[in-house]
Motif scaffolding. Structure first.
Motif, PDB file in Angstrom:
ATOM      1  N   PRO A 260       0.818  -1.229   0.000  1.00 36.04           N
ATOM      2  CA  PRO A 260       0.000   0.000   0.000  1.00 36.04           C
ATOM      3  C   PRO A 260       0.848   1.274   0.000  1.00 36.04           C
ATOM      4  O   PRO A 260       0.458   2.269  -0.615  1.00 36.04           O
ATOM      5  CB  PRO A 260      -0.819  -0.096   1.285  1.00 36.04           C
ATOM      6  CG  PRO A 260      -0.809  -1.529   1.656  1.00 36.04           C
ATOM      7  CD  PRO A 260       0.461  -2.094   1.135  1.00 36.04           C
ATOM      8  N   ILE A 261       1.994   1.232   0.652  1.00 34.87           N
ATOM      9  CA  ILE A 261       2.869   2.409   0.657  1.00 34.87           C
ATOM     10  C   ILE A 261       3.367   2.699  -0.757  1.00 34.87           C
ATOM     11  O   ILE A 261       3.369   3.848  -1.202  1.00 34.87           O
ATOM     12  CB  ILE A 261       4.040   2.204   1.639  1.00 34.87           C
ATOM     13  CG1 ILE A 261       3.520   2.184   3.076  1.00 34.87           C
ATOM     14  CG2 ILE A 261       5.093   3.294   1.467  1.00 34.87           C
ATOM     15  CD1 ILE A 261       4.558   1.804   4.100  1.00 34.87           C
ATOM     16  N   ILE A 262       3.766   1.659  -1.480  1.00 34.83           N
ATOM     17  CA  ILE A 262       4.219   1.836  -2.863  1.00 34.83           C
ATOM     18  C   ILE A 262       3.067   2.341  -3.733  1.00 34.83           C
ATOM     19  O   ILE A 262       3.256   3.229  -4.569  1.00 34.83           O
ATOM     20  CB  ILE A 262       4.790   0.507  -3.415  1.00 34.83           C
ATOM     21  CG1 ILE A 262       6.094   0.173  -2.699  1.00 34.83           C
ATOM     22  CG2 ILE A 262       5.004   0.594  -4.912  1.00 34.83           C
ATOM     23  CD1 ILE A 262       6.651  -1.181  -3.046  1.00 34.83           C
TER      24      ILE A 262
ATOM     25  N   TRP B 206       3.008   5.880  -5.694  1.00 35.19           N
ATOM     26  CA  TRP B 206       2.809   5.914  -7.145  1.00 35.19           C
ATOM     27  C   TRP B 206       1.658   6.857  -7.518  1.00 35.19           C
ATOM     28  O   TRP B 206       1.781   7.646  -8.453  1.00 35.19           O
ATOM     29  CB  TRP B 206       2.535   4.510  -7.658  1.00 35.19           C
ATOM     30  CG  TRP B 206       2.272   4.476  -9.127  1.00 35.19           C
ATOM     31  CD1 TRP B 206       1.078   4.359  -9.745  1.00 35.19           C
ATOM     32  CD2 TRP B 206       3.245   4.621 -10.161  1.00 35.19           C
ATOM     33  NE1 TRP B 206       1.236   4.398 -11.093  1.00 35.19           N
ATOM     34  CE2 TRP B 206       2.550   4.563 -11.384  1.00 35.19           C
ATOM     35  CE3 TRP B 206       4.611   4.778 -10.176  1.00 35.19           C
ATOM     36  CZ2 TRP B 206       3.199   4.667 -12.595  1.00 35.19           C
ATOM     37  CZ3 TRP B 206       5.253   4.882 -11.389  1.00 35.19           C
ATOM     38  CH2 TRP B 206       4.558   4.824 -12.581  1.00 35.19           C
ATOM     39  N   MET B 207       0.560   6.794  -6.775  1.00 35.76           N
ATOM     40  CA  MET B 207      -0.581   7.672  -7.059  1.00 35.76           C
ATOM     41  C   MET B 207      -0.204   9.145  -6.828  1.00 35.76           C
ATOM     42  O   MET B 207      -0.592  10.009  -7.617  1.00 35.76           O
ATOM     43  CB  MET B 207      -1.781   7.291  -6.189  1.00 35.76           C
ATOM     44  CG  MET B 207      -2.351   5.920  -6.497  1.00 35.76           C
ATOM     45  SD  MET B 207      -2.866   5.709  -8.193  1.00 35.76           S
ATOM     46  CE  MET B 207      -4.264   6.793  -8.235  1.00 35.76           C
TER      47      MET B 207
ATOM     48  N   ILE C 146       2.878  14.761 -11.242  1.00 38.17           N
ATOM     49  CA  ILE C 146       3.290  14.923 -12.643  1.00 38.17           C
ATOM     50  C   ILE C 146       2.167  15.569 -13.454  1.00 38.17           C
ATOM     51  O   ILE C 146       2.413  16.476 -14.262  1.00 38.17           O
ATOM     52  CB  ILE C 146       3.709  13.570 -13.245  1.00 38.17           C
ATOM     53  CG1 ILE C 146       5.034  13.123 -12.635  1.00 38.17           C
ATOM     54  CG2 ILE C 146       3.831  13.658 -14.757  1.00 38.17           C
ATOM     55  CD1 ILE C 146       5.460  11.735 -13.023  1.00 38.17           C
ATOM     56  N   SER C 147       0.924  15.154 -13.235  1.00 39.93           N
ATOM     57  CA  SER C 147      -0.185  15.753 -13.992  1.00 39.93           C
ATOM     58  C   SER C 147      -0.381  17.222 -13.605  1.00 39.93           C
ATOM     59  O   SER C 147      -0.673  18.057 -14.465  1.00 39.93           O
ATOM     60  CB  SER C 147      -1.471  14.968 -13.786  1.00 39.93           C
ATOM     61  OG  SER C 147      -1.899  15.077 -12.449  1.00 39.93           O
TER      62      SER C 147
END
Length: 55
Positions: free
Chosen positions: A9-11, A15-16, A22-23
């Protein structure tokens, strides 16, 4: 197995957050010269700390 359940879940959250950042950066008008200058100063500080052993 417990480590996998904790780390996955941390990864996923990291990532989210990275995708959202970035967006947002693509939409925003960013002063890239200022950003690279700040990153350069931080990198220089870490390098000088590594070389001199002080700080």
């Amino acid at each position: 197995m417990i480590r996998f359940v904790i780390i996955l879940p941390i990864i996923f959250v990291a990532w989210m957050l990275l995708v959202k950042i970035i967006s947002d950066v693509k939409k925003a008008n960013v002063d890239w010269i200022g950003v690279t200058t700040i990153i350069g100063f931080i990198a220089l500080a870490f390098w000088l700390r590594h070389v001199t052993g002080m700080g």
